[in-house]
Design a protein around this motif. Structure first.
Motif, short mmCIF file in Angstrom:
data_model
loop_
_atom_site.label_atom_id
_atom_site.label_comp_id
_atom_site.label_asym_id
_atom_site.label_seq_id
_atom_site.Cartn_x
_atom_site.Cartn_y
_atom_site.Cartn_z
N PHE A 6 -48.27 17.37 19.09
CA PHE A 6 -48.34 16.09 19.81
C PHE A 6 -46.98 15.70 20.40
N MET A 306 -51.73 10.74 18.81
CA MET A 306 -52.73 11.52 18.07
C MET A 306 -54.12 10.92 18.25
N SER A 309 -55.50 11.65 21.67
CA SER A 309 -55.83 13.08 21.72
C SER A 309 -57.15 13.35 20.99
N THR A 314 -56.59 17.12 22.92
CA THR A 314 -55.13 17.23 23.00
C THR A 314 -54.68 17.82 24.33
N GLN A 318 -52.31 15.89 26.99
CA GLN A 318 -51.02 16.46 27.39
C GLN A 318 -50.93 16.56 28.91
#
Length: 342
Positions: A6, A306, A309, A314, A318
């Protein structure tokens, strides 16, 4: 799960030091579950949602929970983070090595507290002296507890007393703002209502633990601080009715999301809730109570990154954050917004 999954590079100049003016002029990155990312502004939110959806806001009000005081010749700072009794608050203390059980800290004027019961996390219980309500003492001696990422770059000032409260702030008790709702104005709420999008409120008193970095290497070793929240029966019934009619529950802010998820059973039914929650949401969590989230941009390796995500994936987040950084979005409490629609 490894915390470094993360991580990302965030230039420090992307952390906003002041909010957008007007509030709903902030930018908003729309992140659908599939398809392209879209650059928008918060004022365009009515066009991004559907008739029959409902937005859920946190109506907590930030108290002046940052205190500066002295114990003898030692300078002591305290950030209150959770109420434990009528006159007792749990606090993170700066220069805590100079504090011992039974010490009286003078926060002046006329505001003193006795330290006791040091916690495993290094925090202290502070018992405030006198008969005046603690809220009045804090109004006299405390100041707005801006996140350290802002407070480390500039002093808190009178403008923050207005900027760091949402238009829904009604229930005193938070030591951090539910910042996703800072973007809302009465005119935006009116536009949402005209588009057939409802709103309601719950209460979660956000604690200073929201600022704490994740020091563990694995998410299994991180401990969340408990925060008190309440969803009354009428609100729970309303949320369930929206879902039953085909509408979506859109949490405004991670605090609203965390409380809704804490109050929702495996059957997807939101129930009344009154108590503490320390829910920690990471990828692999199955969301039960919400269908979308409006939230600001969070810091690397944080529990909040987190959480988003977990909601969107995730890799997807990102990519969204890389887009935001490349395109000049402003991060954190006073920064821009994202609308996450899995």
């Amino acid at each position: 799960m490894k915390v470094d999954l993360f991580d990302f590079d965030l230039p420090t100049d992307r952390i906003a030091l002041r909010p957008a003016v007007p509030r709903d002029a902030a930018r908003m990155l729309v992140v659908p579950g599939d398809g392209d990312l879209r650059d928008a502004h918060v004022r365009e939110l009515p066009g991004e949602l559907r008739q029959g959806d409902i937005l859920v806001f946190n109506d907590t009000r930030v108290i002046p929970a940052q205190l500066e005081g002295r114990r003898g010749d030692a300078s002591i700072g305290a950030t209150l983070h959770k109420r434990e009794g009528p006159r007792r608050w749990r606090a993170f203390v700066r220069n805590a090595k100079r504090v011992h059980d039974g010490d009286v800290i003078d926060f002046g004027p006329g505001v003193t507290a006795t330290a006791s019961t040091r916690g495993d996390d290094g925090s202290w219980a502070l018992d405030f002296a006198g008969d005046e309500p603690v809220e009045l003492l804090l109004d006299r001696a405390g100041h707005m507890p801006l996140p350290p990422y802002i407070a480390g770059k500039r002093p808190t000032d009178a403008q923050d007393a207005e900027d760091y409260q949402t238009m829904f702030a009604a229930e005193p008790g938070a030591v951090a703002a539910p910042t996703a709702a800072l973007h809302f104005t009465p005119s935006l709420i009116a536009a949402l209502a005209q588009a057939g999008i409802a709103h309601t409120t719950l209460t979660l008193h956000v604690g200073a633990g929201t600022f704490l970095p994740v020091k563990a290497d694995d998410t299994d070793d991180h401990r969340m601080h408990a925060e008190w929240g309440r969803i009354d029966a009428a609100t729970a019934d309303r949320l369930n009715a929206v879902r039953a009619a085909g509408g979506r529950i859109i949490a405004v802010g991670t605090t609203s999301l965390r409380l809704i998820e804490s109050a929702t059973g495996e059957d997807g039914v939101v129930r009344p809730f009154d108590g503490d929650t320390s829910i920690f949401i990471t990828p692999g969590y199955r969301f039960r109570g919400i269908d979308g989230l409006m939230t600001n941009f969070h810091l690397p390796r944080s529990t909040l990154f987190m959480l988003v995500s977990a909601l969107m994936g995730t890799e997807r987040m990102q990519a969204a954050y890389a887009h935001a950084i490349k395109n000049g979005y402003r991060f954190y409490s006073y920064g821009d917004s994202s609308l996450l629609l899995p």
